[in-house]
Design a protein around this motif. Sequence first.
Motif, PDB file in Angstrom:
ATOM      1  N   GLN A 127       0.927  -1.055   0.067  1.00 27.98           N
ATOM      2  CA  GLN A 127       0.300  -0.133  -0.111  1.00 27.98           C
ATOM      3  C   GLN A 127       1.388   1.058   0.218  1.00 27.98           C
ATOM      4  OE1 GLN A 127      -3.416   0.526   2.430  1.00 27.98           O
ATOM      5  NE2 GLN A 127      -3.074  -1.551   3.279  1.00 27.98           N
ATOM      6  N   SER A 128       2.369   1.521   0.600  1.00 26.39           N
ATOM      7  CA  SER A 128       3.169   2.520   0.338  1.00 26.39           C
ATOM      8  C   SER A 128       4.008   2.028  -0.144  1.00 26.39           C
ATOM      9  CB  SER A 128       3.629   2.094   1.835  1.00 26.39           C
ATOM     10  OG  SER A 128       2.051   2.309   3.363  1.00 26.39           O
ATOM     11  N   GLN A 131       3.922   5.404  -3.239  1.00 28.45           N
ATOM     12  CA  GLN A 131       3.441   6.521  -2.881  1.00 28.45           C
ATOM     13  C   GLN A 131       5.445   6.950  -2.251  1.00 28.45           C
ATOM     14  OE1 GLN A 131       0.367   6.693   0.199  1.00 28.45           O
ATOM     15  NE2 GLN A 131       1.342   9.241   0.877  1.00 28.45           N
ATOM     16  N   ARG A 143       1.452  11.638   4.590  1.00 21.92           N
ATOM     17  CA  ARG A 143       2.495  10.075   4.670  1.00 21.92           C
ATOM     18  C   ARG A 143       1.798   8.820   5.018  1.00 21.92           C
ATOM     19  NH1 ARG A 143       3.648  10.272  11.157  1.00 21.92           N
ATOM     20  NH2 ARG A 143       0.802  10.736  11.243  1.00 21.92           N
ATOM     21  N   SER A 144       2.472   7.992   3.346  1.00 19.58           N
ATOM     22  CA  SER A 144       2.571   6.435   3.663  1.00 19.58           C
ATOM     23  C   SER A 144       1.377   5.966   4.690  1.00 19.58           C
ATOM     24  CB  SER A 144       2.927   6.067   2.476  1.00 19.58           C
ATOM     25  OG  SER A 144       4.616   5.626   3.190  1.00 19.58           O
ATOM     26  N   GLU A 147       5.245   5.326   7.174  1.00 22.88           N
ATOM     27  CA  GLU A 147       6.307   6.426   7.445  1.00 22.88           C
ATOM     28  C   GLU A 147       4.993   6.602   9.008  1.00 22.88           C
ATOM     29  OE1 GLU A 147       7.387   9.178   4.006  1.00 22.88           O
ATOM     30  OE2 GLU A 147       4.908   8.505   3.640  1.00 22.88           O
ATOM     31  N   TYR A 314      12.575   5.742   1.806  1.00 24.09           N
ATOM     32  CA  TYR A 314      12.482   5.838   3.858  1.00 24.09           C
ATOM     33  C   TYR A 314      13.302   6.446   4.131  1.00 24.09           C
ATOM     34  CZ  TYR A 314       9.956   4.441   8.133  1.00 24.09           C
ATOM     35  OH  TYR A 314       9.894   3.984   9.286  1.00 24.09           O
TER      36      TYR A 314
END
Length: 366
Positions: A127-128, A131, A143-144, A147, A314
Amino acid sequence: MAAAALTREGGEDAFRRLFRFYRQRDASDLRGVVDFSAPGGQVFRSQLSISSVSDQDAYRAGLQPVSQWKAYGLSGYPGFIFIPNPFLPGCQRHWVKQCLKLYPEKPNVCNLHLHMAPEKTTDLWGQSKEQLRRKGSSKWEPRSLLEKLRWVTLGYHYNWDTKKYSANHHTPFPSDLAFLSEQVAAACGFRGFQAQAGILNYYHFDSSLGIHVDESELDHSRPLLSFSFGQSSIFLLGGLKREEAPTAMFMHSGDIMVMSGFSRLLYHAVPRVLPNPEGTALPSCLDQALSSDLPAGSVIEHSSDEDWQVCAKYLQSSRINMTIRQVLAEGQKFPEESGTNGKGQAPSEDSYHESSKAKRHKPNRV
């Protein structure tokens, strides 16, 4: 020095005063912080148990042969061992990927599981990743989910309400991380160490970790192991009482810290996360690629370029810390519990950290 003068002021305890000092201090004015890359003063070389870990087992864990490690102690802190980055080139990447892609997934427990519907916390990585990969430098971007990670617990899951571990709140401990921990513990003189519980901390530049002691484990004779990856931080190690002023030290990517013996139950904290001192987006040790020739039985896995791009993005503004503990002595059992199912959790997802917006200090665990 200003930091030393603070410890002599009245009112607030000495640890808290220095916590605030380093929390608020400009990054260019950190002369009193111990740097193990240039040891001296209260820092001395510490002996390791080289024969306790074969070179082959070290390689399998992604580590240099123990004979090549440098280990240091601190005067006044018996049982404290600091090992500057002993990882083989490229091997830190494996642990970063595990902490972002695998370890946050169920049955392990993370802060997001407590406050979001189960279907929304499935595959946080998936899901992140897009992004994160597209993320720019603006702090106003949303923010993802990755994060928003603050902590993950492994093995015996810590009960934030009762401040205890429980026999009935346990999931399998990751075998790769257990193997790494066992080799590091053995090299430090703790053969037979069992990795039974892990707490992973996810920090950003506005994060800190409050003043606390790790005393919930039932066996305090076994060490606490701490592994850091990504951006740097300041770590404060104090005494048995908060009135004792702590020593400040840098922790950089790949560094390992071991707290044992007298140092096992000392107050400690992380007041701030700092940009990598090399001045680059990531420490150079994370730029190194993993060798294509991994030894038989290695727990290290190659990361795809795509996966590492996400991890690297990240880490440009983050730090990951893994702390590993042995909860029970050999043959020891948990005491009988009453009135609890052992599954209480933190009342809020930020109870583990203090951010720059926090209004009050909250005691936490490494």
